[in-house]
Scaffold this active site. Structure first.
Site, PDB file in Angstrom:
ATOM      1  N   SER A  26     -69.868 -82.175 115.332  1.00 34.82           N
ATOM      2  CA  SER A  26     -69.648 -82.063 116.423  1.00 34.82           C
ATOM      3  C   SER A  26     -71.781 -82.595 117.286  1.00 34.82           C
ATOM      4  CB  SER A  26     -68.839 -80.689 116.735  1.00 34.82           C
ATOM      5  OG  SER A  26     -68.340 -80.283 116.465  1.00 34.82           O
ATOM      6  N   CYS A  72     -69.104 -80.624 124.015  1.00 32.01           N
ATOM      7  CA  CYS A  72     -68.729 -80.149 122.313  1.00 32.01           C
ATOM      8  C   CYS A  72     -67.957 -81.336 121.966  1.00 32.01           C
ATOM      9  CB  CYS A  72     -68.378 -78.883 121.570  1.00 32.01           C
ATOM     10  SG  CYS A  72     -67.896 -79.575 119.654  1.00 32.01           S
ATOM     11  N   HIS A  94     -67.639 -75.186 125.686  1.00 29.98           N
ATOM     12  CA  HIS A  94     -66.662 -75.093 125.992  1.00 29.98           C
ATOM     13  C   HIS A  94     -66.935 -75.826 127.282  1.00 29.98           C
ATOM     14  CE1 HIS A  94     -64.519 -74.143 121.845  1.00 29.98           C
ATOM     15  NE2 HIS A  94     -64.890 -75.629 122.130  1.00 29.98           N
ATOM     16  N   THR A 141     -81.987 -68.589 132.023  1.00 33.55           N
ATOM     17  CA  THR A 141     -81.288 -67.207 131.947  1.00 33.55           C
ATOM     18  C   THR A 141     -81.291 -67.387 134.387  1.00 33.55           C
ATOM     19  OG1 THR A 141     -82.847 -65.968 130.822  1.00 33.55           O
ATOM     20  CG2 THR A 141     -82.565 -64.847 132.655  1.00 33.55           C
ATOM     21  N   ALA A 159     -61.586 -86.119 126.316  1.00 30.40           N
ATOM     22  CA  ALA A 159     -60.027 -85.954 126.484  1.00 30.40           C
ATOM     23  C   ALA A 159     -60.580 -86.036 127.661  1.00 30.40           C
ATOM     24  CB  ALA A 159     -59.946 -85.020 125.711  1.00 30.40           C
ATOM     25  N   PHE A 162     -73.530 -73.770 119.257  1.00 34.94           N
ATOM     26  CA  PHE A 162     -74.649 -74.419 120.017  1.00 34.94           C
ATOM     27  C   PHE A 162     -76.240 -73.319 120.437  1.00 34.94           C
ATOM     28  CE2 PHE A 162     -71.235 -77.548 120.473  1.00 34.94           C
ATOM     29  CZ  PHE A 162     -71.997 -78.190 119.886  1.00 34.94           C
ATOM     30  N   THR A 220     -67.170 -84.329 119.364  1.00 36.00           N
ATOM     31  CA  THR A 220     -66.769 -85.553 118.209  1.00 36.00           C
ATOM     32  C   THR A 220     -67.462 -87.003 118.009  1.00 36.00           C
ATOM     33  OG1 THR A 220     -64.842 -83.603 117.788  1.00 36.00           O
ATOM     34  CG2 THR A 220     -65.227 -86.083 115.949  1.00 36.00           C
TER      35      THR A 220
END
Length: 225
Positions: A47, A54, A108, A156, A70, A2, A56
């Site tokens: 995704s 991320c 992640h 940033t 999960a 991404f 599904t």
């Protein structure tokens, strides 16, 4: 992969801790609505990042989509804090045909940080975050003017205090109008993904030191790559 440029803000329309439907797989699922703008080219298995995580797609229609979450994702992220009606940042996986803004985001999430201060300056907002004591090792990946992804938003880093385990960002008015951060309050948790390039660089350096290769040998390896 991404970019951290949030496309739209959706709304959680359903949360099921034990979804027994075919698309639920007897697990925790989240359904997000008001998402029609990013579903025109959607397919099962695609995704989509929700608050930078991320996930599904297991089911979708013209306006909404469902994802499975999960247990590890629930432990690492703030997705378990969501309720029906909660706004969420949404971004589809990168399209190779588009301009690449933001920075390289995997989706992640490393962990969550807590908002400890929100202060306006002009039409911008300062947000200051603090890591938990047990997560203080993450501070070595956070540097002034470096990339960081917060709830899926590429930002940033401004100030960093390693001793206090804090860092800050400044959010311009345009970003405030297109992400969920301004709806949050002091004490709320925010998903954080540190710059993955910093992780790879530090691991290579540490490996070189552990194997007694030294900086000179490390430079040679980088030049050959």
């Amino acid at each position: 992969m991404f970019t951290g440029l949030v496309e739209i803000v959706g709304k959680v329309s359903s949360i099921q801790e034990n979804d027994t439907s075919e698309s639920g797989g007897n697990g925790w699922t989240v359904t997000v609505s008001d998402a029609s703008d990013i579903l025109t080219d959607c397919h099962i298995g695609d995704s989509i990042a929700i608050n930078g995580t991320c996930l599904t797609v297991t089911e979708f229609d013209k306006d909404s989509f469902k994802v499975g979450v999960a247990p590890e994702s629930l432990r690492r992220t703030n997705l378990g804090d969501l309720k029906e009606g909660s706004p969420v940042n949404l971004e589809r996986a990168m399209d190779a045909q588009k301009r690449f803004g933001g920075h390289m985001v995997q989706g992640h999430v490393d962990n969550t940080v807590k908002i400890i201060s929100i202060k306006p300056e002009g039409n911008s907002l300062w947000f200051t975050f603090q890591l938990n004591e047990e997560e203080k090792d993450m501070m070595r990946y956070i540097i002034p003017k470096g990339f960081i992804c917060l709830d899926g938003t590429s930002l940033t880093v401004c100030d960093v205090d390693d001793n206090e385990r804090t860092f800050s960002i400044m959010m311009i008015a345009h970003t405030q109008n297109h992400v969920i951060m301004p709806t949050k309050q002091i004490g709320d948790r925010v998903n954080v993904e540190v710059d993955m390039l910093a992780k790879y660089a530090l691991k290579s350096l540490e490996n070189a030191i552990m194997t007694n290769q030294g900086i000179e040998e490390l430079v040679k390896r980088v030049l050959k790559a």
